[in-house]
Design an enzyme around this catalytic site. Structure first.
Site, PDB file in Angstrom:
ATOM      1  CD  GLU A 210      -3.046  -1.103   2.123  1.00  9.53           C
ATOM      2  OE1 GLU A 210      -3.108  -0.144   2.905  1.00  9.53           O
ATOM      3  OE2 GLU A 210      -3.907  -1.987   2.071  1.00  9.53           O
ATOM      4  CE  LYS A 342     -10.530  -3.894   3.995  1.00  9.36           C
ATOM      5  NZ  LYS A 342      -9.825  -4.986   4.727  1.00  9.36           N
TER       6      LYS A 342
HETATM    7  O1  LIG Z   1      -6.646  -5.049   6.449  1.00 13.84           O
HETATM    8  C1  LIG Z   1      -6.979  -4.057   5.790  1.00 13.84           C
HETATM    9  O2  LIG Z   1      -7.578  -3.150   6.360  1.00 13.84           O
HETATM   10  C2  LIG Z   1      -6.725  -3.995   4.302  1.00 13.84           C
HETATM   11  C3  LIG Z   1      -6.244  -2.636   3.865  1.00 13.84           C
HETATM   12  O3  LIG Z   1      -5.132  -2.197   4.609  1.00 13.84           O
HETATM   13  O4  LIG Z   1      -5.843  -4.997   3.887  1.00 13.84           O
HETATM   14  P1  LIG Z   1      -6.326  -6.168   2.900  1.00 13.84           P
HETATM   15  O5  LIG Z   1      -6.930  -5.506   1.710  1.00 13.84           O
HETATM   16  O6  LIG Z   1      -5.082  -6.967   2.600  1.00 13.84           O
HETATM   17  O7  LIG Z   1      -7.332  -6.946   3.675  1.00 13.84           O
HETATM   18 MG   LIG Z   2      -7.755  -4.197   8.297  1.00 15.30          MG
END
Ligand SMILES: O=C(O)[C@@H](CO)OP(=O)(O)O
Ligand SMILES: [Mg+2]
Length: 436
Positions: A210, A342
């Site tokens: 990231e 998300k």
């Molecule tokens: O854990 C999280 O919050 C995300 C973004 O940082 O990571 P990932 O997309 O790998 O789940």
């Molecule tokens: Mg997270």
């Protein structure tokens, strides 16, 4: 048939920021409007999130290919939504969700479903001639709001070859009065942190998934100290101008017996782990803690909320998995006080939006979030503004898949015009002094 009837749905493989394929999709409407979207992909995924479909064929992209998901768009999803009105996102998403007996969408692939769902939203916005954020706000969201950003400065865990145990240490520009100022401050802190590491002879050119700095730190607490020092080195005041958020990603730390901190050489039981977090909150300007415990330890989470939740934002990512049922349980049990949103954990735009609304109604803060595998697509920025999430987490101020979202938010702030979008500021944080 009207101008907003879906007439064509096409999908293909595109690349994400880790060089792995993901599903891209274009939806075309009868009146000629089109929408295009690309699904992101996580690395530290929780057990309760919607499931991507991957090919598993090591000869193609080492097994990461998504041709099966692309095929399910053509064979299963496109026939279900063709002929529906793109403006009725709820009906389109219900049709997409009906394609799979698995609520986690693992048979057709949540990556396929989300790409179609988002492309439909984009096409509907295009048909009105309005930007996506305005369309999302007008569609019941209320007055648009520019989010307070959480910006990754130091990375560890699954995003940085486990350079640290902590997954993300982020800057939160709590004293900023505009989005542009918030991003400028965050970029200054990022540069200052790199400068401090340079002074110690630590190479800083290699960045994590990231865009965070990865490596060269002597233990986990050193990351908190570095970010605090970097705020000062950038000419800003730790706490008043810029606070710290930490994603512990605790699923990744638990080894079956306790929370294992490789870099500190200890394994802590839940009580000792929470005491360590309390000490970090005392010694550093921490405003937000994400995924402090493993995703199914509801009793532990209730204890953690009692210990830390009165003064800090306690953010559930893997805990809630953008799932309304899990969030409802958390609200009922007094667990956490904020939810990470998300879209690909949920699978559809409507599900993600519902979680945002449920959280808001219960007084939980919302943080919309990118994934560690993301793309140059910037729909996340528009949804943050239109849905009034108040906060957004995207990664660093480096790497184009991250700057695409920051730059889109800067554009929205600059061009929103009369009665445009206000800036959420520190009041968006759960348990910020502004809310207490
Ligand atoms: O854990 C999280 O919050 C995300 C973004 O940082 O990571 P990932 O997309 O790998 O789940
Ligand atoms: Mg997270």
């Amino acid at each position: 048939m009207t101008a907003t009837t879906i007439t064509e749905v096409l999908a293909w493989e595109a690349l994400d920021s880790r060089g792995r394929p993901t599903v891209a999709c274009r939806v075309e409407l009868a009146g000629g409007a089109t929408g295009r979207a690309v699904a992101p992909s996580g690395a530290s995924t929780g057990g309760h999130e919607a499931r991507e479909l991957r090919d598993g064929d090591p000869a193609r992209y080492g097994g990461y290919g998504v041709l099966r998901a692309v095929a399910s768009v053509g064979a299963t999803l496109a026939p279900l939504v063709t002929g529906l009105d793109a403006v009725d996102q709820t009906a389109v998403d219900a049709a997409l969700e009906s394609a799979d007996d698995d609520p986690l969408l693992g048979t057709v692939g949540a990556n396929a479903v989300l790409a179609v769902s988002l492309a439909t939203l984009r096409a509907a916005a295009a048909s009105t001639g309005r930007p996506l954020w305005r369309h999302a706000a007008d569609d019941g969201g209320g007055a648009p709001l520019l989010p307070l950003p959480m910006v990754n400065i130091v990375s560890g865990g699954a995003h940085a070859g486990r350079a640290l145990d902590l997954q993300d240490v982020l800057a939160v520009p709590v004293g900023a009065t505009s989005f542009a100022q918030a991003i400028e401050w965050a970029a200054r802190v990022r540069a200052a942190a790199a400068d401090l590491l340079d002074q110690r002879g630590v190479p800083t050119a290699l960045v994590a998934d990231e865009g965070g700095l990865a490596g060269g730190l002597d233990g986990n607490e050193a990351a908190l100290a570095l970010v605090t020092d970097a705020v000062q080195h950038a000419g800003l005041t730790p706490g008043a101008d810029v606070g710290i958020a930490v994603d512990l990603a605790a699923n990744q730390l638990h080894d079956g017996t306790g929370y294992r901190l490789e870099r500190d050489g200890v394994t802590l039981d839940t009580a000792a782990w929470l005491r360590r977090l309390e000490a970090w909150c005392r010694d550093y300007p921490v405003v937000s803690l994400e995924d402090v415990l493993v995703e199914d330890d509801w009793a532990g989470w209730a204890t953690a909320t009692g210990a830390l939740g009165a003064t800090r934002q306690l953010l559930g990512d893997d805990l809630f998995a953008t799932n309304a049922g899990r969030l409802r349980r958390g609200i009922d049990d007094g667990v956490a006080n904020a939810v990470l949103v998300k879209a690909n954990q949920a699978g559809t735009v409507s599900r993600a939006r519902h979680v945002t609304e449920l959280a808001r109604a219960a007084g939980y803060a919302t943080v919309i979030s990118a994934r560690s595998g993301d793309t140059e697509d910037d729909w996340l920025a528009d949804l943050a503004v239109g849905w009034r999430t108040g906060q957004i987490k995207v990664g660093s101020t480096m790497r184009s898949e991250r700057t695409a979202k920051w730059n889109r938010l800067l554009e929205i702030e600059a061009t929103a015009g009369d009665g445009g979008a206000a800036f959420a500021g520190a009041a968006a944080l759960s348990r910020s002094p502004a809310r207490r």
